[in-house]
Write an enzyme that holds these catalytic residues in place. Structure first.
Site, PDB file in Angstrom:
ATOM      1  N   TYR A  36      -7.525  -9.147   9.652  1.00 38.81           N
ATOM      2  CA  TYR A  36      -7.712  -8.332   8.595  1.00 38.81           C
ATOM      3  C   TYR A  36      -7.661  -9.241   7.229  1.00 38.81           C
ATOM      4  O   TYR A  36      -6.626  -9.827   7.045  1.00 38.81           O
ATOM      5  CB  TYR A  36      -6.767  -7.201   8.757  1.00 38.81           C
ATOM      6  N   TYR A 190      -4.173   4.630  12.877  1.00 36.43           N
ATOM      7  CA  TYR A 190      -3.202   3.657  12.295  1.00 36.43           C
ATOM      8  C   TYR A 190      -2.225   4.037  11.619  1.00 36.43           C
ATOM      9  O   TYR A 190      -0.906   4.052  11.627  1.00 36.43           O
ATOM     10  CB  TYR A 190      -3.793   2.326  12.356  1.00 36.43           C
ATOM     11  N   HIS A 191      -2.828   4.404  10.351  1.00 36.11           N
ATOM     12  CA  HIS A 191      -1.817   4.829   9.042  1.00 36.11           C
ATOM     13  C   HIS A 191      -1.337   5.986   9.331  1.00 36.11           C
ATOM     14  O   HIS A 191      -0.140   6.421   8.815  1.00 36.11           O
ATOM     15  CB  HIS A 191      -2.867   5.005   7.976  1.00 36.11           C
ATOM     16  N   LYS A 561       4.394   6.394  -8.923  1.00 32.11           N
ATOM     17  CA  LYS A 561       3.504   5.418  -8.139  1.00 32.11           C
ATOM     18  C   LYS A 561       2.325   4.990  -9.213  1.00 32.11           C
ATOM     19  O   LYS A 561       1.305   5.607  -9.095  1.00 32.11           O
ATOM     20  CB  LYS A 561       2.939   5.810  -6.776  1.00 32.11           C
ATOM     21  N   ASP A 565      -2.388   1.902  -5.654  1.00 34.21           N
ATOM     22  CA  ASP A 565      -1.517   1.989  -4.382  1.00 34.21           C
ATOM     23  C   ASP A 565      -1.293   3.305  -3.653  1.00 34.21           C
ATOM     24  O   ASP A 565      -0.646   4.241  -4.550  1.00 34.21           O
ATOM     25  CB  ASP A 565       0.028   1.103  -4.653  1.00 34.21           C
ATOM     26  N   HIS A 567      -0.067   3.909  -0.483  1.00 33.53           N
ATOM     27  CA  HIS A 567       1.023   3.725   0.492  1.00 33.53           C
ATOM     28  C   HIS A 567       2.319   4.440  -0.079  1.00 33.53           C
ATOM     29  O   HIS A 567       2.812   3.838  -0.425  1.00 33.53           O
ATOM     30  CB  HIS A 567       1.227   2.556   0.979  1.00 33.53           C
TER      31      HIS A 567
END
Length: 687
Positions: A36, A190-191, A561, A565, A567
């Protein structure tokens, strides 16, 4: 007798009396080997791709930067500090040309981790392919294009769920006829695991997402009923594999069973080939540690085994993180090491020489059955709520993930879950790989952002303004109807429209969306166990209450935040634990400008501001928040920062006025809360 039955004669022993060597079994073809990758600029990323392909990589996995993923050009205010940091910036057709320069896309299998702007990036890719002389019908690859999981975990969504599903449906309907070898959506669990999902939640929420997508495709009427099987055959999955590799192996076999059952019973797909579960993997990054990062190598190997050992549930493509991703951006050498791990597994071991070695295993079959049953129960629960979209809008699924992540963190803090080098076996020799911290990770030149802005201005100056205006008008009008938006998007790509312009038009028509944070849905105190851990929490809670009494009001913290981003796992866990220790918490979610954070700090009259940044843009964004607070007369308001922050950057932040810097090695959330109290007391002049 053997010869009479058509068998070959037995091999004669060599004359020296030694046995003949046993013939090697025929090996299966290896999975697609990827890394990746993408950073800085299209030209630099292109050079990295060509080097990796020369080293034996067999497919590309493109990482786009956050402005590209969220539909902003490099000159937008929200793109400040984010350009080229966690991926490659692609603002227009010229960038896509540079990204694939000297790479024949017709012969390549390209995976693009792109969601909200997936239609736009695939349009750019198709036009580049046509310019190379390729037939779009022969293109192989995948666009992730899974918006539902973005609302739950990664945060690179733009539009509300309804319009987002429309964009997904339009792309699926277009590719099934025009680019039939392309995977138009990659259901991405995945996340979900990175956000805290248990194996059951990862299975259930992925299947719920598929149901939402396929129901939308059917309802759109764009795909004839007899071709629905072809749509299902082009849906791929992108999953996570953690270090509990036996359970992960069972999870993948459960995925196979759930997928096959869903397509047979709900959608009537009869062709077994159309029901084949096809998936790619990036193994777990959540479990990579900043402490003793050399241990990450064995973690990565074990996680890779979970998705390669079982032939009946083996991945089709695999990309492995690098050992130092908990420290920052991996270098080309680090990526090469991860690629070599794959190649050793595929070419040196014998795992590709056998039929499935777990068929008939009582242990595996029992665990698979348990996972399937539990996942079906959770699927039914979500469907009873109205499906995945309703469960997103209500905050149910997000709260479930935040709660699961909080329980995981509590187990690590208590020592119930052992993490070698972090909460046990922490004694260590000096790590020679980290002897020079300045070269242990790759850094992105800050000049990249200015170069991208200049390149964008130059691109706009060279294009035909009338053609751009006409293309954008056609896109706007099409978006107001039920027309498939891919043709209008292709016109925009050829006219030189930019990523921000394409997204901007759809923002005007569809609006924007802010998903629930999930923090309020986690019960107070539910994530902290009894015993010493509960005692520590109680002690900090008493300190929070006492300090509030001394200052004349309840302690209040703002968790912000800044930047793009998305996440949010760390910020959410800090918010949950802060609330559990008695703080009043202000958490407004992701993607805020520094100005918005400053305004919230002023309006809410907080005692401390905590900033969470995992995209590497801390040196650009944190000073903007500090400057804004000073301008607002809050120079004494303490600010703390958390994220993947190298030591040298932490020193820079502290010198700029940041009260504390927290990184992944600071796993004790209750300890962090105690630190918050210390900082607030010092700022308030309390002894």
């Amino acid at each position: 007798m053997a010869e009479e039955h058509g068998s070959p004669p037995a091999a004669e022993a060599p004359s020296n009396g030694t046995a003949a060597p046993e013939a090697r079994k025929e090996r299966d073809r290896p999975w697609i080997i990827r890394t990746y990758a993408g950073h800085s600029s299209p030209a630099e990323s292109n050079a990295l791709y060509r080097r990796n392909l020369a080293k034996g990589q067999t497919g590309l996995s493109v990482a786009f930067d956050l402005p590209t993923q969220t539909g902003y050009d490099p000159d937008h205010v929200l793109a400040r500090g984010e350009v080229g940091k966690v991926g490659v910036p692609v603002a227009h057709l010229g960038d896509m040309r540079a990204l694939f320069d000297q790479i024949p896309v017709e012969k390549m299998n390209t995976s693009m981790t792109i969601n909200a702007t997936a239609m736009w990036l695939l349009a750019l890719y198709q036009v580049v392919a046509e310019e190379q002389g390729a037939d779009p019908a022969l293109l192989n690859g995948t666009t992730q294009n899974d918006i539902i999981k973005e609302y739950l975990s990664r945060g690179t969504y733009v539009f509300p769920p309804g319009p987002s599903l429309r964009l997904i449906t339009d792309l699926i309907a277009y590719t099934v006829t025009e680019i039939p070898k392309w995977n138009p959506i990659n259901i991405c669990s995945y996340h979900l695991q990175e956000a805290g999902a248990t194996p059951v939640q990862e299975l259930a929420y992925s299947i719920c997402t598929v149901i939402a997508v396929l129901d939308a495709v059917v309802a759109s009427g764009q795909v004839p009923a007899e071709r629905l099987g072809e749509v299902c055959a082009r849906i791929s999955f992108f999953v996570n594999a953690g270090v509990r590799f036996v359970e992960e192996l069972c999870k993948m076999r459960a995925f196979v069973a759930l997928w096959d059952d869903l397509l047979r019973t709900r959608y009537g797909v009869q062709n077994p080939k159309h029901r084949r579960f096809r998936y790619g993997v990036q193994v777990n990054s959540l479990g990579l540690t900043e402490a003793q990062p050399e241990n990450n190598v064995i973690r990565i190997v074990l996680e890779a085994l979970g998705v390669t050992l079982s032939k009946d549930a083996r991945c089709r493509a695999l990309q492995l993180p690098a050992w130092n991703e908990a420290l920052g951006l991996p270098r080309p050498w680090d990526q090469q090491w991860s690629m070599r791990i794959q190649q050793i597994l595929a070419y040196e071991t014998d795992l590709l020489e056998y039929e499935d070695i777990f068929t008939g295993s009582v242990v595996v079959e029992r665990r698979v059955g348990e996972l399937v049953a539990a996942a079906k129960a959770e699927i039914d629960r979500v469907q009873a709520m109205g499906g995945a979209v309703a469960a997103v809008e209500s905050g149910y699924m997000k709260s479930q993930l935040v709660g699961s992540q909080a329980l995981r963190r509590a187990r690590i803090e208590s020592g119930e879950d052992v993490v070698v080098g972090v909460n046990r076996f922490t004694e260590t020799e000096p790590n020679p790989l980290l002897a020079d911290l300045d070269t242990a990770i790759q850094t992105v030149d800050p000049a990249v952002e200015e170069a991208a802005r200049k390149s964008l201005a130059s691109w706009k100056a060279r294009r035909d303004p009338a053609a751009v205006d006409e293309a954008l008008l056609a896109l706007r009008e099409a978006a107001k109807t039920e027309a498939n938006l891919v043709p209008a998007t292709l016109v925009c790509a050829r006219a030189g429209v930019t990523t921000g312009e394409w997204s901007g038009v759809l923002r005007e028509v569809f609006g924007e969306y802010r998903a629930p944070t999930g923090v309020s849905g986690v019960a107070v105190g539910a994530t902290v166990g009894a015993g010493s851990q509960g005692d520590e929490l109680a002690a900090v809670r008493a300190r929070v209450a006492a300090t509030g009494d001394e200052l004349g009001r309840r302690l209040k913290v703002l968790i912000g935040k800044p930047g793009l981003d998305g996440h949010s796992n760390g910020a959410e866990q800090i918010a949950v634990r802060a609330r559990d220790t008695g703080f009043e918490v202000v958490y407004q979610g992701i993607r805020l400008t520094p100005e918005q954070i400053v305004a919230a700090a002023v309006q809410e009259d907080v005692h401390l501001v905590g900033l969470s940044i995992l995209s590497g843009s801390h040196l650009e964004l944190v000073p903007q928040v500090l400057d804004g607070l000073r301008a607002a007369g809050l120079a004494d308001l303490p600010v703390v920062v958390g994220g993947i922050i190298p030591d040298r950057d932490a020193e820079t932040l502290r010198a700029a006025g940041v009260a504390a810097v927290y990184t992944p090695k600071d796993y004790g959330l209750t300890d962090i809360m105690s630190g918050f109290v210390d900082i607030i007391r010092e700022a308030g002049g309390l002894t």
